[in-house]
Design a protein around this motif. Structure first.
Motif, PDB file in Angstrom:
ATOM      1  N   THR A  43      -5.897  16.070   1.123  1.00  0.00           N
ATOM      2  CA  THR A  43      -6.261  14.873   1.864  1.00  0.00           C
ATOM      3  C   THR A  43      -5.218  13.804   1.533  1.00  0.00           C
ATOM      4  N   VAL A  44      -5.173  12.775   2.329  1.00  0.00           N
ATOM      5  CA  VAL A  44      -4.264  11.657   2.091  1.00  0.00           C
ATOM      6  C   VAL A  44      -5.102  10.393   1.972  1.00  0.00           C
ATOM      7  N   VAL A  45      -4.812   9.588   0.950  1.00  0.00           N
ATOM      8  CA  VAL A  45      -5.504   8.310   0.784  1.00  0.00           C
ATOM      9  C   VAL A  45      -4.475   7.195   0.700  1.00  0.00           C
ATOM     10  N   GLU A  46      -4.892   6.027   1.128  1.00  0.00           N
ATOM     11  CA  GLU A  46      -4.044   4.840   1.038  1.00  0.00           C
ATOM     12  C   GLU A  46      -4.606   3.963  -0.077  1.00  0.00           C
ATOM     13  N   ILE A  47      -3.771   3.676  -1.060  1.00  0.00           N
ATOM     14  CA  ILE A  47      -4.197   2.835  -2.180  1.00  0.00           C
ATOM     15  C   ILE A  47      -3.138   1.780  -2.454  1.00  0.00           C
ATOM     16  N   PRO A  48      -3.515   0.716  -3.166  1.00  0.00           N
ATOM     17  CA  PRO A  48      -2.551  -0.335  -3.472  1.00  0.00           C
ATOM     18  C   PRO A  48      -1.440   0.156  -4.396  1.00  0.00           C
ATOM     19  N   GLU A  49      -0.294  -0.487  -4.311  1.00  0.00           N
ATOM     20  CA  GLU A  49       0.798  -0.204  -5.247  1.00  0.00           C
ATOM     21  C   GLU A  49       0.277  -0.416  -6.664  1.00  0.00           C
ATOM     22  N   ASN A  50       0.777   0.356  -7.605  1.00  0.00           N
ATOM     23  CA  ASN A  50       0.398   0.264  -9.017  1.00  0.00           C
ATOM     24  C   ASN A  50      -1.073   0.568  -9.276  1.00  0.00           C
ATOM     25  N   ALA A  51      -1.703   1.326  -8.395  1.00  0.00           N
ATOM     26  CA  ALA A  51      -3.090   1.741  -8.617  1.00  0.00           C
ATOM     27  C   ALA A  51      -3.136   2.704  -9.799  1.00  0.00           C
ATOM     28  N   THR A  52      -4.302   2.790 -10.420  1.00  0.00           N
ATOM     29  CA  THR A  52      -4.482   3.682 -11.558  1.00  0.00           C
ATOM     30  C   THR A  52      -5.280   4.914 -11.147  1.00  0.00           C
ATOM     31  N   VAL A  53      -5.300   5.897 -12.024  1.00  0.00           N
ATOM     32  CA  VAL A  53      -6.093   7.101 -11.800  1.00  0.00           C
ATOM     33  C   VAL A  53      -7.564   6.729 -11.624  1.00  0.00           C
ATOM     34  N   SER A  54      -8.039   5.793 -12.426  1.00  0.00           N
ATOM     35  CA  SER A  54      -9.426   5.342 -12.316  1.00  0.00           C
ATOM     36  C   SER A  54      -9.705   4.748 -10.933  1.00  0.00           C
TER      37      SER A  54
ATOM     38  N   MET B 270       0.846  -1.186   0.000  1.00  0.00           N
ATOM     39  CA  MET B 270       0.000   0.000   0.000  1.00  0.00           C
ATOM     40  C   MET B 270       0.887   1.243   0.000  1.00  0.00           C
ATOM     41  N   MET B 271       0.353   2.306  -0.597  1.00  0.00           N
ATOM     42  CA  MET B 271       1.080   3.575  -0.596  1.00  0.00           C
ATOM     43  C   MET B 271       0.126   4.697  -0.206  1.00  0.00           C
ATOM     44  N   HIS B 272       0.680   5.740   0.364  1.00  0.00           N
ATOM     45  CA  HIS B 272      -0.093   6.907   0.762  1.00  0.00           C
ATOM     46  C   HIS B 272       0.126   8.000  -0.275  1.00  0.00           C
ATOM     47  N   LEU B 273      -0.977   8.562  -0.755  1.00  0.00           N
ATOM     48  CA  LEU B 273      -0.900   9.646  -1.726  1.00  0.00           C
ATOM     49  C   LEU B 273      -1.512  10.901  -1.132  1.00  0.00           C
ATOM     50  N   LYS B 274      -0.803  12.006  -1.286  1.00  0.00           N
ATOM     51  CA  LYS B 274      -1.342  13.302  -0.875  1.00  0.00           C
ATOM     52  C   LYS B 274      -2.067  13.873  -2.091  1.00  0.00           C
ATOM     53  N   ILE B 275      -3.329  14.234  -1.891  1.00  0.00           N
ATOM     54  CA  ILE B 275      -4.161  14.757  -2.962  1.00  0.00           C
ATOM     55  C   ILE B 275      -4.447  16.219  -2.667  1.00  0.00           C
ATOM     56  N   LEU B 276      -4.071  17.103  -3.595  1.00  0.00           N
ATOM     57  CA  LEU B 276      -4.332  18.524  -3.449  1.00  0.00           C
ATOM     58  C   LEU B 276      -5.727  18.836  -3.978  1.00  0.00           C
ATOM     59  N   ALA B 277      -6.413  19.775  -3.345  1.00  0.00           N
ATOM     60  CA  ALA B 277      -7.773  20.112  -3.742  1.00  0.00           C
ATOM     61  C   ALA B 277      -7.879  21.589  -4.103  1.00  0.00           C
ATOM     62  N   PHE B 278      -8.623  21.871  -5.163  1.00  0.00           N
ATOM     63  CA  PHE B 278      -8.852  23.237  -5.613  1.00  0.00           C
ATOM     64  C   PHE B 278     -10.349  23.469  -5.748  1.00  0.00           C
ATOM     65  N   GLY B 279     -10.760  24.736  -5.639  1.00  0.00           N
ATOM     66  CA  GLY B 279     -12.165  25.095  -5.824  1.00  0.00           C
ATOM     67  C   GLY B 279     -13.085  24.356  -4.871  1.00  0.00           C
ATOM     68  N   ILE B 280     -14.189  23.875  -5.402  1.00  0.00           N
ATOM     69  CA  ILE B 280     -15.206  23.183  -4.594  1.00  0.00           C
ATOM     70  C   ILE B 280     -14.636  21.915  -3.945  1.00  0.00           C
ATOM     71  N   ALA B 281     -13.605  21.327  -4.533  1.00  0.00           N
ATOM     72  CA  ALA B 281     -12.996  20.123  -3.948  1.00  0.00           C
ATOM     73  C   ALA B 281     -12.431  20.428  -2.561  1.00  0.00           C
ATOM     74  N   ARG B 282     -11.982  21.644  -2.329  1.00  0.00           N
ATOM     75  CA  ARG B 282     -11.495  22.036  -0.982  1.00  0.00           C
ATOM     76  C   ARG B 282     -12.611  21.914   0.037  1.00  0.00           C
TER      77      ARG B 282
END
Length: 81
Positions: free
Chosen positions: A21-32, A1-13
């Motif tokens: 925000t930070v999410v934990e996703i599997p290694e080799n995860a895709t954008v989808s 698993m890896m932790h990704l920091k996701i930046l938010a702009f506009g309404i996403a904030r």
């Protein structure tokens, strides 16, 4: 698993409750896969007409593989006049 920091702009904030925000996703995860996970964690994202995910300052394709060092941003729809 890896932790990704996701930046938010506009309404996403507002949806994330902050500029990132930070999410934990599997290694080799895709954008989808990331989009699916974000929408599960933040259901209000699904209500946006459309939003893009940018990886390393470029719009990402759904099948693009992510790595822990990527800079990821949520770009909400933009309206102008």
């Amino acid at each position: 698993m890896m932790h990704l920091k996701i930046l938010a702009f506009g309404i996403a904030r507002d949806i994330f409750g902050g500029s990132q925000t930070v999410v934990e996703i599997p290694e080799n995860a895709t954008v989808s896969g990331l989009k699916t996970q974000l929408e599960a964690k933040y259901p209000r994202l699904q209500k946006l007409a459309s939003y893009m995910i940018a990886v390393n300052d470029e719009y990402a394709q759904p099948g693009q593989t992510l790595s822990a060092t990527d800079e990821i941003a949520i770009i909400p729809p933009v309206s102008g006049g």
